[in-house]
Design a protein around this motif. Structure first.
Motif: not given
Length: 321
Positions: A9-31
């Motif tokens: 959560v930042g002042g210029t963007k919101l970002a999200a990710a589903v992350v597994d226990d190996s550190g892989r990002m399985l899905g992302r979103g950003r607005v």
């Protein structure tokens, strides 16, 4: 396989990710962060961002092992009421409570965004394998986080690692914190630009006077821009040397947009560090750029939940959850 929803959560963007226990990002979103003063619109935008990440990962909320959040501060920690300086819609917004209710999850952990960056770089980036790391972001502000003895160190109020308010110029400029001569007052992108403008720098016609323009002007040899970017680098190197002596650090990892200003920033930083890190143990500290870029905050937020022995905490000591 454990999976978490990570939010940045930042002042210029919101970002999200589903992350597994190996550190892989399985899905992302950003607005982009909404500028509307309605706090619910900002919260709904964050939920939409999270929904995009969940769809991309083909995960439903019930599959999650928890939620980790790296949010701009200040905040009440560890209970998670947030008041980001650049997000006036949220003042004392009960983000942890709302997310816990929204996702029916008792494992929602929120910390400062600079702490998230630090944890990300320690978990999967420039500090991987080290025991004593200082992470620093040099961007709109200057923040930091600490890993000591291999674990995230919070301090009494959750503000440990706040290197942006280490004093580097005794008679330096006033800082938004109320002090004078703080690292942030000199080395953040907006403050470096302000000092350069006061010093006579002018961007080319049609170019916005921001940190990117100042760094580009310095790279092209503009003397005023060079002088002010170098001042920011010297201030950072001086503060880092003090921290290396105080904390016996192995690595300092620096991230953030203004830290990418190139040799005009990094060379004065390294010279100042060498000058002020007098003891051999302090001089042995490595000062390096971060490796993860914009992924650092999301990976750090995920690690709050996925690696609790090193990065987790009790969000509400009164209740235990």
């Amino acid at each position: 396989m454990a999976t978490v929803l990570a939010l940045d959560v930042g002042g210029t963007k919101l970002a999200a990710a589903v992350v597994d226990d190996s550190g892989r990002m399985l899905g992302r979103g950003r607005v982009p962060s909404p500028t509307d003063p309605d706090p619910e619109l900002l919260y709904e935008a964050l939920l939409a961002c999270a929904a995009a990440a969940l769809r991309g990962a083909d995960v439903i909320p019930g599959d999650l092992d928890g939620i980790g959040v790296a949010a701009a501060g200040p905040m009440v920690w560890p209970s998670g009421e947030v008041s980001p300086l650049n997000m006036p819609a949220w003042r004392g917004f009960p983000l942890r409570k709302r997310l816990a209710e929204e996702f029916a999850s008792e494992r929602v952990l929120i910390h400062n965004d600079a702490v998230g960056l630090t944890v990300g770089e320690h978990w999967k980036g420039a500090g991987s394998g080290t025991s004593n790391l200082l992470g620093i972001t040099v961007s709109t502000g200057v923040g930091g986080g600490l890993i000591l003895d291999g674990r995230l160190y919070h301090g009494f109020s959750g503000n440990a690692g706040h290197i942006g308010h280490v004093v580097v110029e005794l008679d330096g400029p006033a800082c938004a914190c109320g002090g004078r001569g703080c690292l942030e007052a000199i080395a953040s992108g907006p403050n470096a630009v302000r000092h350069a403008l006061d010093d006579g720098w002018r961007p080319r016609p049609g170019v916005v006077a921001d940190g990117v323009a100042l760094a580009a002007a310095a790279a092209s040899g503009d003397e005023v821009a060079l002088r002010n970017v170098a001042r920011a680098g010297r201030a950072a190197g001086t503060a880092i040397a003090s921290c290396a002596s105080l904390l016996d650090l192995e690595v300092v990892a620096i991230v953030g947009g203004f830290s990418q200003s190139g040799p005009s920033f990094w060379e004065p930083l390294q010279r100042a560090f060498t000058t002020h890190a007098g003891f051999p143990f302090a001089a042995a500290c490595r000062v390096v750029p971060g490796q993860l870029g914009e992924a650092a905050g999301l990976l750090g937020a995920a690690a709050f939940v996925l690696d609790p022995d090193r990065y987790g905490w009790d969000p509400d000591p009164a209740t235990g959850h």
